[in-house]
Design an enzyme around this catalytic site. Structure first.
Site, PDB file in Angstrom:
ATOM      1  N   GLY A   1      30.445  95.142  34.523  1.00 54.82           N
ATOM      2  CA  GLY A   1      31.611  95.848  35.057  1.00 54.82           C
ATOM      3  C   GLY A   1      32.827  94.931  35.029  1.00 54.82           C
ATOM      4  O   GLY A   1      32.864  93.944  34.279  1.00 54.82           O
ATOM      5  N   GLY A   2      33.813  95.259  35.850  1.00 55.06           N
ATOM      6  CA  GLY A   2      35.065  94.509  35.834  1.00 55.06           C
ATOM      7  C   GLY A   2      34.870  93.024  36.079  1.00 55.06           C
ATOM      8  O   GLY A   2      35.390  92.189  35.330  1.00 55.06           O
ATOM      9  N   ALA A   3      34.119  92.666  37.123  1.00 57.23           N
ATOM     10  CA  ALA A   3      33.948  91.247  37.459  1.00 57.23           C
ATOM     11  C   ALA A   3      33.190  90.520  36.349  1.00 57.23           C
ATOM     12  O   ALA A   3      33.562  89.410  35.953  1.00 57.23           O
ATOM     13  CB  ALA A   3      33.222  91.101  38.797  1.00 57.23           C
TER      14      ALA A   3
ATOM     15  N   GLY B   1      44.384 102.084  42.466  1.00 58.57           N
ATOM     16  CA  GLY B   1      45.187 101.005  41.924  1.00 58.57           C
ATOM     17  C   GLY B   1      44.700  99.631  42.319  1.00 58.57           C
ATOM     18  O   GLY B   1      43.631  99.480  42.893  1.00 58.57           O
TER      19      GLY B   1
ATOM     20  N   PHE C   1      49.945 101.938  49.585  1.00 61.00           N
ATOM     21  CA  PHE C   1      48.515 102.160  49.810  1.00 61.00           C
ATOM     22  C   PHE C   1      48.182 101.872  51.268  1.00 61.00           C
ATOM     23  O   PHE C   1      48.955 101.248  51.979  1.00 61.00           O
ATOM     24  CB  PHE C   1      47.684 101.272  48.868  1.00 61.00           C
ATOM     25  CG  PHE C   1      46.704 102.062  48.040  1.00 61.00           C
ATOM     26  CD1 PHE C   1      47.147 102.960  47.089  1.00 61.00           C
ATOM     27  CD2 PHE C   1      45.334 101.924  48.234  1.00 61.00           C
ATOM     28  CE1 PHE C   1      46.239 103.705  46.340  1.00 61.00           C
ATOM     29  CE2 PHE C   1      44.424 102.655  47.486  1.00 61.00           C
ATOM     30  CZ  PHE C   1      44.875 103.547  46.544  1.00 61.00           C
TER      31      PHE C   1
ATOM     32  N   GLN D   1      32.033 100.239  54.166  1.00 58.43           N
ATOM     33  CA  GLN D   1      33.248 101.050  54.191  1.00 58.43           C
ATOM     34  C   GLN D   1      32.955 102.524  53.910  1.00 58.43           C
ATOM     35  O   GLN D   1      32.388 102.856  52.871  1.00 58.43           O
ATOM     36  CB  GLN D   1      34.230 100.548  53.146  1.00 58.43           C
ATOM     37  CG  GLN D   1      35.494 101.399  53.087  1.00 58.43           C
ATOM     38  CD  GLN D   1      36.653 100.653  52.473  1.00 58.43           C
ATOM     39  OE1 GLN D   1      36.806 100.612  51.260  1.00 58.43           O
ATOM     40  NE2 GLN D   1      37.463 100.044  53.309  1.00 58.43           N
TER      41      GLN D   1
ATOM     42  N   HIS E   1      34.945 105.704  53.009  1.00 57.70           N
ATOM     43  CA  HIS E   1      36.252 106.183  52.569  1.00 57.70           C
ATOM     44  C   HIS E   1      36.500 107.500  53.295  1.00 57.70           C
ATOM     45  O   HIS E   1      35.609 108.343  53.355  1.00 57.70           O
ATOM     46  CB  HIS E   1      36.232 106.390  51.050  1.00 57.70           C
ATOM     47  CG  HIS E   1      37.587 106.556  50.446  1.00 57.70           C
ATOM     48  ND1 HIS E   1      38.361 107.676  50.663  1.00 57.70           N
ATOM     49  CD2 HIS E   1      38.313 105.737  49.639  1.00 57.70           C
ATOM     50  CE1 HIS E   1      39.500 107.524  50.003  1.00 57.70           C
ATOM     51  NE2 HIS E   1      39.504 106.367  49.383  1.00 57.70           N
TER      52      HIS E   1
ATOM     53  N   LEU F   1      35.014 111.021  45.102  1.00 57.71           N
ATOM     54  CA  LEU F   1      36.165 110.407  45.757  1.00 57.71           C
ATOM     55  C   LEU F   1      37.464 111.157  45.464  1.00 57.71           C
ATOM     56  O   LEU F   1      37.765 111.469  44.318  1.00 57.71           O
ATOM     57  CB  LEU F   1      36.291 108.966  45.250  1.00 57.71           C
ATOM     58  CG  LEU F   1      37.537 108.183  45.683  1.00 57.71           C
ATOM     59  CD1 LEU F   1      37.463 107.854  47.162  1.00 57.71           C
ATOM     60  CD2 LEU F   1      37.658 106.905  44.864  1.00 57.71           C
TER      61      LEU F   1
ATOM     62  N   GLU G   1      42.852 107.538  47.687  1.00 57.71           N
ATOM     63  CA  GLU G   1      43.848 107.268  48.719  1.00 57.71           C
ATOM     64  C   GLU G   1      45.265 107.521  48.210  1.00 57.71           C
ATOM     65  O   GLU G   1      46.186 107.756  48.994  1.00 57.71           O
ATOM     66  CB  GLU G   1      43.695 105.800  49.127  1.00 57.71           C
ATOM     67  CG  GLU G   1      44.409 105.399  50.380  1.00 57.71           C
ATOM     68  CD  GLU G   1      43.821 104.095  50.928  1.00 57.71           C
ATOM     69  OE1 GLU G   1      42.613 104.074  51.253  1.00 57.71           O
ATOM     70  OE2 GLU G   1      44.564 103.110  51.015  1.00 57.71           O
TER      71      GLU G   1
ATOM     72  N   ARG H   1      41.163 102.324  56.204  1.00 58.26           N
ATOM     73  CA  ARG H   1      40.086 103.298  56.010  1.00 58.26           C
ATOM     74  C   ARG H   1      39.117 103.356  57.188  1.00 58.26           C
ATOM     75  O   ARG H   1      38.631 104.433  57.536  1.00 58.26           O
ATOM     76  CB  ARG H   1      39.324 102.953  54.727  1.00 58.26           C
ATOM     77  CG  ARG H   1      40.168 103.191  53.496  1.00 58.26           C
ATOM     78  CD  ARG H   1      39.478 102.714  52.241  1.00 58.26           C
ATOM     79  NE  ARG H   1      40.305 103.016  51.078  1.00 58.26           N
ATOM     80  CZ  ARG H   1      40.038 102.627  49.848  1.00 58.26           C
ATOM     81  NH1 ARG H   1      38.964 101.899  49.590  1.00 58.26           N
ATOM     82  NH2 ARG H   1      40.838 102.950  48.846  1.00 58.26           N
TER      83      ARG H   1
ATOM     84  N   HIS I   1      31.471 104.124  50.609  1.00 61.66           N
ATOM     85  CA  HIS I   1      32.296 103.803  49.445  1.00 61.66           C
ATOM     86  C   HIS I   1      32.138 102.371  48.951  1.00 61.66           C
ATOM     87  O   HIS I   1      32.141 102.112  47.759  1.00 61.66           O
ATOM     88  CB  HIS I   1      33.759 104.055  49.822  1.00 61.66           C
ATOM     89  CG  HIS I   1      34.732 103.919  48.698  1.00 61.66           C
ATOM     90  ND1 HIS I   1      34.609 104.626  47.527  1.00 61.66           N
ATOM     91  CD2 HIS I   1      35.857 103.156  48.565  1.00 61.66           C
ATOM     92  CE1 HIS I   1      35.622 104.311  46.714  1.00 61.66           C
ATOM     93  NE2 HIS I   1      36.372 103.409  47.312  1.00 61.66           N
TER      94      HIS I   1
ATOM     95  N   ARG J   1      37.791  96.489  54.044  1.00 61.84           N
ATOM     96  CA  ARG J   1      38.613  96.199  52.879  1.00 61.84           C
ATOM     97  C   ARG J   1      39.802  97.155  52.814  1.00 61.84           C
ATOM     98  O   ARG J   1      39.662  98.342  53.131  1.00 61.84           O
ATOM     99  CB  ARG J   1      37.775  96.354  51.605  1.00 61.84           C
ATOM    100  CG  ARG J   1      38.576  96.155  50.336  1.00 61.84           C
ATOM    101  CD  ARG J   1      37.698  96.239  49.106  1.00 61.84           C
ATOM    102  NE  ARG J   1      37.168  97.560  48.839  1.00 61.84           N
ATOM    103  CZ  ARG J   1      37.835  98.549  48.237  1.00 61.84           C
ATOM    104  NH1 ARG J   1      39.104  98.378  47.876  1.00 61.84           N
ATOM    105  NH2 ARG J   1      37.264  99.702  48.013  1.00 61.84           N
TER     106      ARG J   1
ATOM    107  N   SER K   1      40.139  95.701  45.910  1.00 56.97           N
ATOM    108  CA  SER K   1      38.876  95.364  45.225  1.00 56.97           C
ATOM    109  C   SER K   1      39.039  95.234  43.716  1.00 56.97           C
ATOM    110  O   SER K   1      38.391  94.390  43.096  1.00 56.97           O
ATOM    111  CB  SER K   1      37.780  96.373  45.553  1.00 56.97           C
ATOM    112  OG  SER K   1      38.097  97.646  45.057  1.00 56.97           O
TER     113      SER K   1
END
Lengths: 231, 582
Positions: free
Chosen positions: B14-16, B52, B117, B231, B233, B243, B246, B286, B354, B389, B394
């Site tokens: 994934g992203g990380a 975002g 946000f 968390q 959401h 989802l 937000e 949240r 979430h 968070r 994130s």
């Protein structure tokens, strides 16, 4: 409501295939993926299919549902006419087992159009500027989730696996029409080829199949015009 | 067993994981780096993030403000040195994404657009329509293709970390297409497997989010930090848990109870204004919004639907044009899954699991206490998120700490030797374990049904460890999970195929989830205070004297984890009151 679900099964070791039939009580708002997971939980744990996000953005679960390529997580029971649901793997890609097809040739095709950003100029310290209008030009083709529904619905691809296929054109369009990108030359070489754009006969199957509603045939004709204009 | 070998092995694409792989390749091109993922990288859950990514960009914004928002949003549990590093490096990472072609939305002058946000004092959330995570993931995936040293093992599923002499030296993984089990040795292993929302029944998380990496590290003796902080959401669609970003509220959406009343004003979140006000009302954090829902529910002021109680999210006043340009995916999801059009209809929403604030214990470079083992992204706990968070931190976190962990692992691996014969022997043992436990058994009659165990785990977590918990509810959940740990040893499985044995994968994933569930529950039992997302009905106050600390869950042989504590790092911002809307 009650539905009859016919699921294509193919044994990986022998290649033998069949349809298994399941009858289930479902909610009309259930996703086809929900029903498949329920069948796997309760009736037969050995059915093999891919899944991840469950709401149409990851591209894992493209398959043929009642004869049409779509995402199982984006197709609700109420979207299907009647109570018979027939689930088959995508066509044109080798079935490895049940609903799982070999995605490697599909991904290999994308590689041919240099599917990453090539900056036009040396990057500034901050962001490169891009107007809202420039950003809009390639907005549609950035939406591709690489699910394979388009390419595996294309008769030109069925008849010739070397054909780059619509998903690859969408990827190329996303970069070529990005005002910041300067990698046209490499991409056009692959596109303007015997197995490239000119094998597209505007059959529109890809556009119909796209779960993200990308106007693929239009993007392909924009690419064709762009290449011709550059000659 | 014949081993595959790499200098650095990243588990999770994934992203990380992808950001880390690129950082390794850029730090030392001589290093051979591989990404092992149970799905193709673009199927990873980063793809689902909508709203975002936060980073200071406006001249009237400051690193101090972003840090303060993050720390107060996290109820003073974030480590402040980590937060400072995070906010300082955030803008550079997001600009880097732009240079890699990320299609950020734009302002009229051509600069990158930002939106407000929740819990943020100023507009600093960079976005790409309402598919920011999707665009970031695809940009990272595309960019990773440029680097020859990055190899991928797509659709390989990791079952064990190889540890010898106190050092992590590789993994054992199943190649799903063939069923072959292979040891892969490495000088350094980075875990980027994301969170574990699927421990709960109602979640925004993808099916693949089963706490794999958290459990792998935990089994290897690495502590899991702050696992009690989960968390919810505030706005998920009732039936599916899909989802609703937000961004609907940052663009000006209202949350309404059954009387059409903006109920957040009753929960110390400010007074309602027609336009969105930062750090106020619908743009509160949240945890507070999800807790307010439960309180409304208790007062009988939520609505009843076929799929549970809900409130309404109203964005009708934004108009079709704004909805289509700023949050088109919200409209698409509502039309597709709920058959409602937010241009004219109210959107039913309720809180949904979430994100995990907790995860594998790391320092600010992503290093775990175990030599050779690193982690980043949702799987890790640095911690910048603390007890809650903030939305849009994130995505930035996975870039900043993905890059950091890649550099740290590269530095660690350069000039070091790889794994030896001892790990090859361990890999062979693991192969034998998988065969014995999941394959040879075949269709065991009288065995336990996987779906039953999963269902019971879901019930236990929802009723025992939800938005509000108590000693009693947690004790019941602990008892149930302990029983399930025993029952899962006797699974009956239908599938004996070598090729894409997805049932085997699901069975191992369920063992991962039970481990993670156990750490969540026991960390929550021990923390006898309420802080951020961890709300104890029997201990309703925050207790800084006793619990300005991170919990560390350590695995004990054959039972519940031991919980230890480590103090929070405070640099500039002493603990204070969380103030929103006043």
């Amino acid at each position: 409501m009650q539905v009859t679900v016919e699921i294509y099964r193919q044994d990986a070791e022998t290649g033998a295939s069949r349809f298994d039939t399941f009858i289930r009580e479902v909610d009309p708002k259930d996703r086809v993926l929900d029903v498949m997971m329920e069948i796997k939980d309760q009736d037969d744990g050995s059915i093999a299919f891919r899944k991840s996000c469950g709401h149409g953005v990851c591209g894992s679960d493209a398959m043929m549902i009642n004869g049409i390529n779509r995402l199982a997580c984006q197709t609700l029971i109420q979207d299907l006419k009647g109570s018979l649901i027939r689930i088959e793997p995508l066509k044109g890609l080798k079935v490895l087992r049940d609903l799982i097809v070999d995605m490697d040739p599909f991904l290999a095709s994308l590689q041919k159009v240099t599917p990453y950003f090539i900056p036009k100029t040396t990057a500034p310290v901050r962001e490169q500027k891009q107007s809202i209008a420039e950003r809009q030009i390639f907005d549609d083709t950035t939406k591709c989730i690489m699910c394979g529904a388009c390419t595996s619905s294309c008769p030109s691809y069925w008849s010739n696996g070397e054909y780059l296929g619509p998903a690859t054109f969408v990827k190329a369009h996303r970069f070529i029409f990005d005002s910041r990108d300067g990698g046209d030359a490499e991409r056009i070489e692959a596109l303007d080829d015997r197995d490239g754009l000119w094998r597209c006969h505007s059959i529109f199957n890809c556009t119909d199949a796209c779960p993200r509603d990308i106007k693929i045939t239009q993007a392909i004709s924009e690419l064709k015009r762009y290449i011709v204009a550059r000659r | 067993m014949e081993m595959l070998s790499h200098d650095i092995l990243i588990v999770g694409g994934g992203g990380a994981g992808l950001r880390a792989a690129i950082a390794v390749a850029e730090t030392d091109p001589a290093l051979n780096v591989a990404v092992v993922s149970k799905v193709y990288p673009m199927r990873s859950h980063t793809v689902s993030a909508e709203g975002g990514a936060a980073a200071v960009v406006r001249p009237d914004d400051s690193f101090e403000d972003h840090a303060y928002d993050t720390i107060s949003g996290g109820d003073w549990l974030p480590d402040q040195d980590a937060v400072e590093a995070f906010v300082n490096e955030a803008p550079r990472e997001l600009v880097q994404m732009e240079h890699w072609g990320c299609p950020w939305s734009r302002e009229p002058d051509g600069s990158v657009a930002v939106r407000p946000f929740g819990g943020m004092k100023i507009e600093r959330t960079w976005y790409a329509s309402d598919k920011t995570g999707f665009h970031m993931l695809h940009t990272l995936f595309q960019t990773s293709l440029k680097y020859d040293p990055i190899q991928r093992y797509d659709e390989w599923f990791v079952t064990k970390l190889l540890v010898d002499d106190g050092r992590c030296q590789g993994v054992v993984a199943i190649e799903l297409a063939t069923g072959r089990i292979r040891g892969i040795s490495a000088k350094a292993v980075i875990i980027c497997t994301g969170g574990c929302g699927k421990v709960f029944p109602f979640t925004t998380n993808a099916n693949i989010k089963n706490g794999d990496g958290m459990s792998l590290a935990y089994r290897a003796g690495v502590p899991l930090k702050d696992m009690e902080f989960i968390q919810y959401h505030p706005t998920g669609l009732p039936f599916t848990g899909i989802l609703i970003t937000e961004a609907t509220r940052s663009e000006g959406g209202y949350l309404l109870n059954k009387d059409g009343y903006r109920y957040l004003q009753d929960y110390d979140l400010g007074t309602p204004q027609p336009q969105p006000v930062l750090r106020s009302m619908e743009l509160g954090p949240r945890d507070r919004l999800s807790q307010a829902f439960v309180k409304e529910q208790e007062k009988g002021r939520t609505l009843k639907g076929p799929y549970g109680d809900y409130v309404n999210l109203d964005i009708r006043h934004l108009g079709e044009k704004v909805i289509n340009s700023k949050i088109p995916f919200v409209r698409e999801l509502c039309l597709k899954y709920e058959n409602i059009d937010p241009v004219t209809d109210l959107i039913p929403v309720r809180p949904v699991v979430h994100y995990m604030m907790g995860g594998i214990h790391t320092d600010i470079h992503g290093a775990t206490p175990m030599e050779g083992l690193f982690a980043a992204g949702e799987a890790a706990c640095v911690s910048i998120n603390g007890a809650n968070r903030l939305g849009s931190n994130s995505l930035t976190e996975l870039l900043v700490f993905g890059a950091r962990v890649g550099r740290a692992a590269a530095e660690y691996a350069s000039g070091r030797n790889g794994g030896g014969r001892a790990v090859a022997a361990q890999a062979a043992d693991e192969e034998e374990r998988i065969e014995r436990q999941y394959r040879r058994g075949g269709s065991r009659s009288g065995g336990e049904k996987m779906a039953d165990i999963r269902q019971r785990m879901h019930d236990a977590m929802e009723s025992g460890a939800g938005i509000y918990r108590s000693a009693e509810s947690l004790a019941q959940a602990a008892q149930e999970i302990s029983t399930l740990q025993d029952r899962i040893q006797r699974l009956a499985l239908d599938d004996s195929s070598q090729t894409f044995n997805t049932e085997l994968v699901a069975a191992v994933e369920l063992t991962y989830m039970l481990d993670v569930a156990e750490t969540i529950i026991h960390s929550a039992i021990q923390r006898t205070e309420s802080r951020g997302s961890h709300q104890r009905t029997d201990y309703p106050e925050r207790d800084d004297d006793a619990y300005l600390t991170h919990s560390l869950a350590l695995r004990q042989p054959g039972g519940a984890p031991a919980i230890e504590y480590q103090p929070v790092t405070i640099t500039k911002w002493p603990p204070g009151e969380r103030i929103y809307g006043r």
